[in-house]
Every structure is written in structure tokens, then in C-alpha cells.
Design an enzyme around this catalytic site. Sequence first.
Site, mmCIF file in Angstrom:
data_model
loop_
_atom_site.group_PDB
_atom_site.id
_atom_site.type_symbol
_atom_site.label_atom_id
_atom_site.label_comp_id
_atom_site.label_asym_id
_atom_site.label_seq_id
_atom_site.Cartn_x
_atom_site.Cartn_y
_atom_site.Cartn_z
ATOM 1 N N GLU A 1 -10.301 9.421 13.870
ATOM 2 C CA GLU A 1 -10.525 8.345 12.907
ATOM 3 C C GLU A 1 -10.169 6.996 13.519
ATOM 4 O O GLU A 1 -9.070 6.809 14.030
ATOM 5 C CB GLU A 1 -9.697 8.572 11.646
ATOM 6 C CG GLU A 1 -9.892 7.483 10.600
ATOM 7 C CD GLU A 1 -8.941 7.597 9.423
ATOM 8 O OE1 GLU A 1 -8.591 6.540 8.863
ATOM 9 O OE2 GLU A 1 -8.532 8.729 9.087
ATOM 10 N N ARG B 1 5.499 3.073 8.970
ATOM 11 C CA ARG B 1 5.297 4.231 8.097
ATOM 12 C C ARG B 1 6.281 5.320 8.540
ATOM 13 O O ARG B 1 5.934 6.221 9.313
ATOM 14 C CB ARG B 1 3.856 4.719 8.168
ATOM 15 C CG ARG B 1 2.844 3.678 7.698
ATOM 16 C CD ARG B 1 1.411 4.143 7.795
ATOM 17 N NE ARG B 1 0.476 3.104 7.384
ATOM 18 C CZ ARG B 1 -0.855 3.212 7.467
ATOM 19 N NH1 ARG B 1 -1.398 4.326 7.942
ATOM 20 N NH2 ARG B 1 -1.626 2.211 7.071
ATOM 21 N N ASP C 1 -14.578 6.883 5.919
ATOM 22 C CA ASP C 1 -13.928 6.758 7.222
ATOM 23 C C ASP C 1 -14.954 6.778 8.343
ATOM 24 O O ASP C 1 -15.926 7.550 8.299
ATOM 25 C CB ASP C 1 -12.951 7.916 7.456
ATOM 26 C CG ASP C 1 -11.711 7.834 6.577
ATOM 27 O OD1 ASP C 1 -11.457 6.757 6.008
ATOM 28 O OD2 ASP C 1 -11.006 8.851 6.483
ATOM 29 N N GLN D 1 -3.104 -2.723 13.143
ATOM 30 C CA GLN D 1 -4.539 -2.671 12.904
ATOM 31 C C GLN D 1 -5.083 -4.040 12.535
ATOM 32 O O GLN D 1 -4.328 -4.939 12.166
ATOM 33 C CB GLN D 1 -4.880 -1.659 11.808
ATOM 34 C CG GLN D 1 -4.366 -1.994 10.426
ATOM 35 C CD GLN D 1 -4.700 -0.901 9.404
ATOM 36 O OE1 GLN D 1 -4.891 0.261 9.732
ATOM 37 N NE2 GLN D 1 -4.765 -1.280 8.145
ATOM 38 N N ASP E 1 0.860 -1.180 0.000
ATOM 39 C CA ASP E 1 0.000 0.000 0.000
ATOM 40 C C ASP E 1 0.897 1.231 0.000
ATOM 41 O O ASP E 1 1.743 1.387 0.878
ATOM 42 C CB ASP E 1 -0.884 -0.025 1.247
ATOM 43 C CG ASP E 1 -1.843 1.143 1.317
ATOM 44 O OD1 ASP E 1 -1.839 1.979 0.389
ATOM 45 O OD2 ASP E 1 -2.588 1.223 2.299
ATOM 46 N N SER F 1 -10.800 3.132 8.263
ATOM 47 C CA SER F 1 -10.971 3.502 6.855
ATOM 48 C C SER F 1 -11.385 2.236 6.126
ATOM 49 O O SER F 1 -10.803 1.171 6.345
ATOM 50 C CB SER F 1 -9.659 4.045 6.280
ATOM 51 O OG SER F 1 -9.768 4.273 4.893
#
Length: 337
Positions: A251, A103, A238, A118, A49, A254
Site C-alpha cells: 500500500e 502511532r 487504497d 506522509q 485521526d 489511502s
Amino acid sequence: MYKSILNTKETEHAIVAIKDFFQLALSTELNLTRVTAPLFVGKGTGINDDLNGVERPVSFPVKALNEQQMEIVQSLAKWKRMKITDLELEPGFGIYTDMNALRPDEELDAIHSIYVDQWDWCMAIDPKDRTVYFLHEIVKKVYRCIKRTEFFLYDRYPAIKPILPNEIKILYADDLQKQYPDLTPKQREDKVAKEYGAVFITGIGGQLDDGTIHDGRAPDYDDWITESGDGHRGLNGDILVWNPVLGHAFEISSMGIRVSPESLRLQLEERGMMERAELPFHKRLLNGELTQTLGGGIGQSRLCMFLLRKAHIGETQVSVWTDEIIKDCKKKGITLL
């Protein structure tokens, strides 16, 4: 000054309880079976991704593979679709996994870390269910799992009072832009999250009437270009809740219906990224070889942070932080794990 409701030991126990309860609720609600997942994938395959298209993945050479480059995943959005296809799952059934990602280009703050954990989940769907109405039914099921987990936690820790509304409010990014043209997308999120408590903002990534986008989305997993049939565009969105500790929208998930061969081509064209059509993953998709799916990610540390009324994501996961963040947290009474 901020004071955590639970101490560090209680927090660690609560994190385990939340994760165990929620993943069982989610897998039962959506007919998901747990699978193992990769920590890294081959570079140049199109499987990783790339988020908004600018974030750099962590890469490394593998000696045993003649120095072939591998990349630490940033999420499993595309890998899950391949797994669903390989398992030959029927519509209405799917998979979930514990996804651990890095990330490194993330800007560190109270809700962002370079370490991402996640529940990545994905389900096979019938092509006739590529509608915003079907998407919203799944959104409501995911929200029910979050709501049940909040009550489970309250039953165990009465000091943590439930605050989520019974129902999640369904909204559209283009409607919000028309209703609040003078606000930024984040300000719009704050406004509606505070008003409703929990919202699903539909249609993220596609161009709005004023030429902007609500938020960035890569062109090769969520479908944000297809007309939804009710005057809107986009089959993704979201889940956001109002976070009273932080005082802004928060948030948690998603998710969206994944691109069809037709919408992938349109989205690649709109973003000027047609060169991706030659990557192995994209070739399979454009040739119609991948199962139609709906999926998303639900932040584990994010969910724990919200449900435990924490002020910093470092209270629910172990990561690295700048000296300034560490000093600021200590000053505010925030204990980083």
C-alpha cells in the site's frame, strides 16, 4: 541474500531527490499549495485521526495551558478539511503538507513503523462531484505522479529498472470478495496486485456481502457508505502496487471523498459511535459548515522504499526497532538508518 542497489549515502541522496520530485509533481497535477501543519492537536476536539478507532495517540499536558492535554497527530485527515474551509478554497484547488505522526500501537515489521511520514493532501470539490467516477480520475492523476517519479529515478540510477504498469487497474472490494470468497482481504490484495502490477481497491471500510469489511476505516473522514451509482458502495480506497522485493501487495496511498453531513451520521450510526456527534469537529461538519473535500495520504518512506527496491522501511527512515528486528535485518544484509 538481499543486497541493496544503492549504498547508504546514495540512498540518502535518492530519498531527497524522490521527495523533491514527487511533491512538485503532485502539487502541479492536483493544483495543491503547500501549507504548514501541526504536530499535535487538542485532545477531545475530534480533530485527531483515530485510524481504526482502537489505536492510542501519544498525549501530554501543557504547563502554559493549565495542563490541558494535547495529542500527537496520527494523521491529518480531519485537520486538512478544516484548513481547506478556513482558506475558502474553490473546487479544484487544495493543499498538501509534510505530515509527521506517531502511532505507538503499530505492530513493527518490514513495512510498519511507529513513525509515520506522509504527504497529507486535500482538495475542495463541488458536491456534484461526490461520485466514484470523479474519485477514480483523481486516483489516475496521483498514479501518474508515482509513475513519473519512477522514471525520474531510473534516469538518475539506471540500475533501478521501472516496473510499474502504464495504467492503474480500478477494482472494487465487494467484487473481490465475491470473486475470491475463500481468500482473506490481504490474500485478495496480493492476488490482484501481482496480476495487474498496480491497483486501486474501491470501497474500504463498508460492510461487504458476507458481513466483513475489507479493511478498517474510521467513520468520520472517508465516505465508505454512500452508493456509488454503479452497484457498489463507497467513495474511497487504497492504491496498492506489487512489491517484487517483499513478494506481496504494497500500500502506497489511502484516499477518498470525505463524508457529507448525511454520510457521517450514517457511518457513526453503523459503528455505534453517535457520541462523536457532540465533538467540535463533528458538530461543524454535521451543521454543514465544512467544505466538501477529497483527500488522502501518501507514505513518504513507503514510496521511497518501493522505488528504491528496499526490503525494510527502516532503510528509508529513522525509527526504533525491537532487538529481534535489528538482529534479523543484520542477518539479512539490511542496513537500518
